[in-house]
Design a protein around this motif. Structure first.
Motif, PDB file in Angstrom:
ATOM      1  N   HIS A 209      -0.676  22.017  -9.493  1.00 51.59           N
ATOM      2  CA  HIS A 209      -0.361  23.500  -8.674  1.00 51.59           C
ATOM      3  C   HIS A 209      -0.347  22.892  -7.300  1.00 51.59           C
ATOM      4  N   LEU A 210       0.545  23.636  -6.646  1.00 45.50           N
ATOM      5  CA  LEU A 210       0.559  23.540  -5.070  1.00 45.50           C
ATOM      6  C   LEU A 210      -0.636  23.398  -4.401  1.00 45.50           C
ATOM      7  N   SER A 211      -1.471  24.298  -4.798  1.00 42.32           N
ATOM      8  CA  SER A 211      -2.893  24.490  -3.970  1.00 42.32           C
ATOM      9  C   SER A 211      -3.610  23.154  -4.222  1.00 42.32           C
ATOM     10  N   ALA A 212      -3.326  22.522  -5.369  1.00 42.26           N
ATOM     11  CA  ALA A 212      -4.211  21.103  -5.712  1.00 42.26           C
ATOM     12  C   ALA A 212      -3.843  20.084  -4.729  1.00 42.26           C
ATOM     13  N   ILE A 213      -2.939  20.104  -4.178  1.00 43.22           N
ATOM     14  CA  ILE A 213      -2.337  19.196  -3.008  1.00 43.22           C
ATOM     15  C   ILE A 213      -2.508  19.596  -1.330  1.00 43.22           C
ATOM     16  N   GLY A 214      -3.176  20.909  -1.296  1.00 42.91           N
ATOM     17  CA  GLY A 214      -3.411  21.136  -0.127  1.00 42.91           C
ATOM     18  C   GLY A 214      -2.313  22.153   0.470  1.00 42.91           C
ATOM     19  N   ILE A 215      -1.452  22.711  -0.297  1.00 48.66           N
ATOM     20  CA  ILE A 215      -0.451  23.806   0.281  1.00 48.66           C
ATOM     21  C   ILE A 215      -0.738  25.159  -0.264  1.00 48.66           C
ATOM     22  N   THR A 216      -1.027  25.953   0.483  1.00 48.99           N
ATOM     23  CA  THR A 216      -1.186  27.256   0.053  1.00 48.99           C
ATOM     24  C   THR A 216      -0.420  28.319   0.860  1.00 48.99           C
ATOM     25  N   THR A 217      -0.662  29.589   0.531  1.00 52.03           N
ATOM     26  CA  THR A 217       0.125  30.681   1.287  1.00 52.03           C
ATOM     27  C   THR A 217      -0.691  31.065   2.487  1.00 52.03           C
ATOM     28  N   SER A 218      -0.113  31.358   3.547  1.00 51.44           N
ATOM     29  CA  SER A 218      -1.046  31.622   5.081  1.00 51.44           C
ATOM     30  C   SER A 218      -1.682  33.064   4.492  1.00 51.44           C
ATOM     31  N   LYS A 219      -2.865  33.031   5.174  1.00 50.89           N
ATOM     32  CA  LYS A 219      -3.774  34.212   5.145  1.00 50.89           C
ATOM     33  C   LYS A 219      -3.251  35.387   6.018  1.00 50.89           C
TER      34      LYS A 219
ATOM     35  N   THR B  58       0.619  -1.162   0.064  1.00 45.26           N
ATOM     36  CA  THR B  58       0.037  -0.088  -0.150  1.00 45.26           C
ATOM     37  C   THR B  58       0.897   1.177  -0.071  1.00 45.26           C
ATOM     38  N   ASN B  59       0.087   2.354  -0.527  1.00 45.76           N
ATOM     39  CA  ASN B  59       0.965   3.741  -0.417  1.00 45.76           C
ATOM     40  C   ASN B  59       1.286   3.924   1.122  1.00 45.76           C
ATOM     41  N   ASP B  60       2.429   4.466   1.671  1.00 44.55           N
ATOM     42  CA  ASP B  60       2.795   4.614   3.001  1.00 44.55           C
ATOM     43  C   ASP B  60       2.571   6.412   2.920  1.00 44.55           C
ATOM     44  N   VAL B  61       1.348   6.746   2.999  1.00 43.61           N
ATOM     45  CA  VAL B  61       1.255   8.095   2.965  1.00 43.61           C
ATOM     46  C   VAL B  61       1.746   8.959   4.194  1.00 43.61           C
ATOM     47  N   ASP B  62       1.769   8.336   5.484  1.00 41.36           N
ATOM     48  CA  ASP B  62       2.438   9.041   6.677  1.00 41.36           C
ATOM     49  C   ASP B  62       3.697   9.318   6.148  1.00 41.36           C
ATOM     50  N   LYS B  63       4.749   8.657   5.738  1.00 39.25           N
ATOM     51  CA  LYS B  63       6.023   8.958   5.433  1.00 39.25           C
ATOM     52  C   LYS B  63       6.222   9.968   4.592  1.00 39.25           C
ATOM     53  N   ALA B  64       5.172  10.056   3.306  1.00 42.34           N
ATOM     54  CA  ALA B  64       5.539  11.104   2.363  1.00 42.34           C
ATOM     55  C   ALA B  64       4.993  12.323   2.878  1.00 42.34           C
ATOM     56  N   VAL B  65       3.796  12.342   3.679  1.00 38.07           N
ATOM     57  CA  VAL B  65       3.261  13.535   4.325  1.00 38.07           C
ATOM     58  C   VAL B  65       4.514  14.055   5.229  1.00 38.07           C
ATOM     59  N   ASP B  66       5.021  13.499   5.875  1.00 41.87           N
ATOM     60  CA  ASP B  66       6.250  13.634   6.818  1.00 41.87           C
ATOM     61  C   ASP B  66       7.604  14.586   6.025  1.00 41.87           C
ATOM     62  N   SER B  67       7.784  13.864   4.796  1.00 41.62           N
ATOM     63  CA  SER B  67       8.740  14.558   4.183  1.00 41.62           C
ATOM     64  C   SER B  67       8.521  15.796   3.447  1.00 41.62           C
ATOM     65  N   ILE B  68       7.300  15.844   2.740  1.00 40.11           N
ATOM     66  CA  ILE B  68       6.886  17.053   2.456  1.00 40.11           C
ATOM     67  C   ILE B  68       6.509  18.176   3.435  1.00 40.11           C
ATOM     68  N   THR B  69       6.163  17.832   4.606  1.00 38.10           N
ATOM     69  CA  THR B  69       5.787  18.692   5.768  1.00 38.10           C
ATOM     70  C   THR B  69       7.289  19.125   6.453  1.00 38.10           C
ATOM     71  N   GLU B  70       8.362  18.328   6.424  1.00 37.62           N
ATOM     72  CA  GLU B  70       9.528  18.766   6.876  1.00 37.62           C
ATOM     73  C   GLU B  70      10.043  19.943   5.891  1.00 37.62           C
ATOM     74  N   PHE B  71       9.888  19.661   4.650  1.00 39.94           N
ATOM     75  CA  PHE B  71      10.561  20.525   3.506  1.00 39.94           C
ATOM     76  C   PHE B  71       9.852  21.856   4.008  1.00 39.94           C
TER      77      PHE B  71
ATOM     78  N   VAL C 252       1.145  27.012   4.516  1.00 40.45           N
ATOM     79  CA  VAL C 252       0.489  26.258   5.380  1.00 40.45           C
ATOM     80  C   VAL C 252       0.016  24.937   4.616  1.00 40.45           C
ATOM     81  N   ILE C 253      -0.127  24.043   5.365  1.00 35.93           N
ATOM     82  CA  ILE C 253      -0.532  22.516   4.666  1.00 35.93           C
ATOM     83  C   ILE C 253      -1.802  22.159   5.087  1.00 35.93           C
ATOM     84  N   ASP C 254      -2.546  21.782   4.363  1.00 33.04           N
ATOM     85  CA  ASP C 254      -3.814  21.154   4.526  1.00 33.04           C
ATOM     86  C   ASP C 254      -3.569  19.658   4.590  1.00 33.04           C
ATOM     87  N   GLU C 255      -3.079  18.894   5.664  1.00 38.65           N
ATOM     88  CA  GLU C 255      -2.984  17.661   5.568  1.00 38.65           C
ATOM     89  C   GLU C 255      -3.762  16.538   4.874  1.00 38.65           C
TER      90      GLU C 255
END
Length: 509
Positions: free
Chosen positions: A375-385, A281-294, A394-397
């Motif tokens: 686009h970045l916003s398509a995966i839940g990453i947008t500029t803080s308001k 299965t896709n291990d989404v947790d590790k992928a989210v952790d990598s992107i979040t750290e970046f 900011v990340i919409d996890e």
């Protein structure tokens, strides 16, 4: 000092005039040194500015080091593999392994070939051979005869046609020495077991390399192994390949108990009980952790840069010279310099441009092959308001997880794509960061660079030259003051002498 004249510099103090010449000239020179003090302060400020640039460049460099991991597919397309018979088989899925269920049935493990003396090698069990004493002196313990000068055996791990190993034996060699020679670079482990009085020879590698024959072949030997070690070809066991069935459709073999099939790295620990199921299965947790750290590291970087370009400048707090520090306490100096160093990079155009460039890099679209993830916003990453965040992300996890689960390939391509006309966000951001680092280096240099290699270094060197020239001018000015006061003192002294002479003449009349 003689008659008010300094014997070294020929300077005359105020003995004749009664004037405190030293204090007057010292006060005059204080006024003359004011421009030098400003030069020193400008030099200190320039050094602080250089160091502030370098401090920020260190942060850019730390962020730059994250790009290598963000270019790897494994940071986005992380897969987990779970075995239904983990005691018999475990698995690791690569980023390219398709999610799904796989069946593996292991019927045989890969083994090392091993051959052991059929009986103890010593003729008298109560008087066993000494493995550390010369073998040639103990032949009577091995049934008599003469120690051969060499032995020979063949292995097949490196050459399917067979690799013959000729081992030379010296008269001073012990049993331990001979076994060490056998083990040296031949792919064989050979040792003597004192308790059983037997020699053990086994291949270091598992697998069947000589189909239908021995893995350790003594056919080329003149009888050393059979007569002295009691080892023959007939005694060999093992040397087998692992055998398994993949997805019920194909029987496969492996010379080791770790093998890779369709991106699955399988490790066999035992034969399976029927088919073992491997669920990928896709291990989404590790992928989210990598992107979040970046993203977090990026936010830390722009917070640092924004802090510098918006920091308030306290123009009334000039850098302290060494002379000024002498009259201040440590705490006073620390508080003063905290104010003085504030705002060194305020509104810096180079850094402001870097911030703008990085923000624009994030907002680019990328053709990922999936119109819903371009686009970045398509995966839940947008500029803080929040205006105070100055462009932090900011990340919409939940949205990020959904994108990774649905199409991790597209998410990977959104971040990393080497197509020059369709670069990924990481590629563009890396170019901006490296350009900024180069610009800062050109202005502020590195600690290992000479002053001539960067702009502020050249400026500092020029300042030092001007300060040295001004210091020489001050010396000339001080000498001029002394010459003038000395001339005045001499004139007054001469007048005093003339007056005394006249008084003496008139007094005698």
């Amino acid at each position: 000092m003689v008659n008010g004249i300094n014997s070294n510099s020929m300077r005359i103090g105020g003995l004749a005039s009664g004037i405190d010449t030293d204090s007057i000239i010292a006060d005059l020179m204080k006024a003359e040194r004011i421009p030098l003090q400003k030069m020193k302060q400008d030099k200190i400020w320039t050094e602080w500015t250089r160091d502030a640039y370098r401090e920020l460049n260190t942060k850019f460099s730390q962020f730059d080091q994250l790009f290598s991991s963000m270019k790897r597919a494994s940071s986005y397309k992380v897969k987990s593999a779970i075995s239904s018979q983990s005691d018999a088989i475990t698995a690791k899925a690569s980023s390219g392994t398709p999610p799904g269920s796989y069946s593996i049935e292991v019927s045989q493990l890969a083994t090392n070939a091993i051959n052991v003396s059929s009986t103890g090698i010593s003729t008298d069990p109560s008087n066993k051979i000494d493995p550390l004493a010369p073998l040639s002196e103990q032949m009577d313990k091995l049934g008599g005869g003469t120690l051969p000068s060499s032995l020979s055996f063949t292995t097949y791990q490196n050459d399917p046609a067979g690799e013959v190993h000729e081992i030379q034996i010296d008269a001073t060699d012990s049993l331990s020495d001979v076994l060490t020679k056998i083990s040296d670079g031949t792919g064989i482990n050979a040792f003597y077991d004192v308790q059983t009085d037997k020699v053990v020879m086994e291949t270091k590698a598992t697998g069947d390399f000589n189909v239908g024959g021995n893995e350790i072949d003594f056919s080329s030997d003149g009888g050393f192994f059979a007569n002295i070690f009691n080892i023959t070809n007939a005694g060999e066991k093992g040397g087998t390949n692992a055998k398994f069935n993949y997805n019920g459709g194909i029987d496969l073999e492996s010379k080791t108990n770790t093998t890779t099939v369709n991106g699955l790295t399988l490790t066999f620990n035992n034969v399976t009980s029927g088919q073992a199921r491997i669920s990928v299965t896709n291990d989404v947790d590790k992928a989210v952790d990598s992107i979040t750290e970046f993203v977090n590291k990026y936010n830390e970087l722009i917070e640092s840069v924004n802090g510098k370009v918006t920091e308030k400048r306290h123009r009334d707090y000039k850098p302290l010279t060494e002379e000024q520090k002498k009259d201040m306490s440590e705490s006073e100096i620390e508080l003063w310099e905290e104010k003085a160093k504030s705002g060194m990079l305020k509104s810096d155009s180079m850094l402001s441009s870097a911030l703008t460039g990085m923000r624009q890099d994030w907002y680019q679209t990328v053709d990922t092959g999936n119109a819903d993830i371009n686009h970045l916003s398509a995966i839940g990453i947008t500029t803080s308001k929040s205006y105070s965040d100055n462009g932090k992300l900011v990340i919409d996890e939940e949205k990020l997880r959904a994108a990774l689960q649905n199409d991790s390939d597209a998410v990977y391509k959104l971040f990393y794509n080497t197509d020059e006309n369709n670069q990924g966000l990481v590629n563009r951001l890396e170019s901006s960061v490296k350009q900024t680092m180069e610009n800062i280096n050109n202005r502020a240099g590195k600690t290992t660079w000479t002053d001539e290699q960067y702009t502020l270094g050249k400026k500092l060197k020029d300042m030092e030259t001007r300060m040295d020239d001004f210091q020489e001018r001050l010396t000339d000015v001080e000498n001029r003051y002394w010459r003038q006061f000395t001339a005045m003192e001499k004139a007054i002294q001469k007048m005093n002498q003339q007056s005394a002479y006249l008084s003496q003449q008139f007094g005698g009349m």
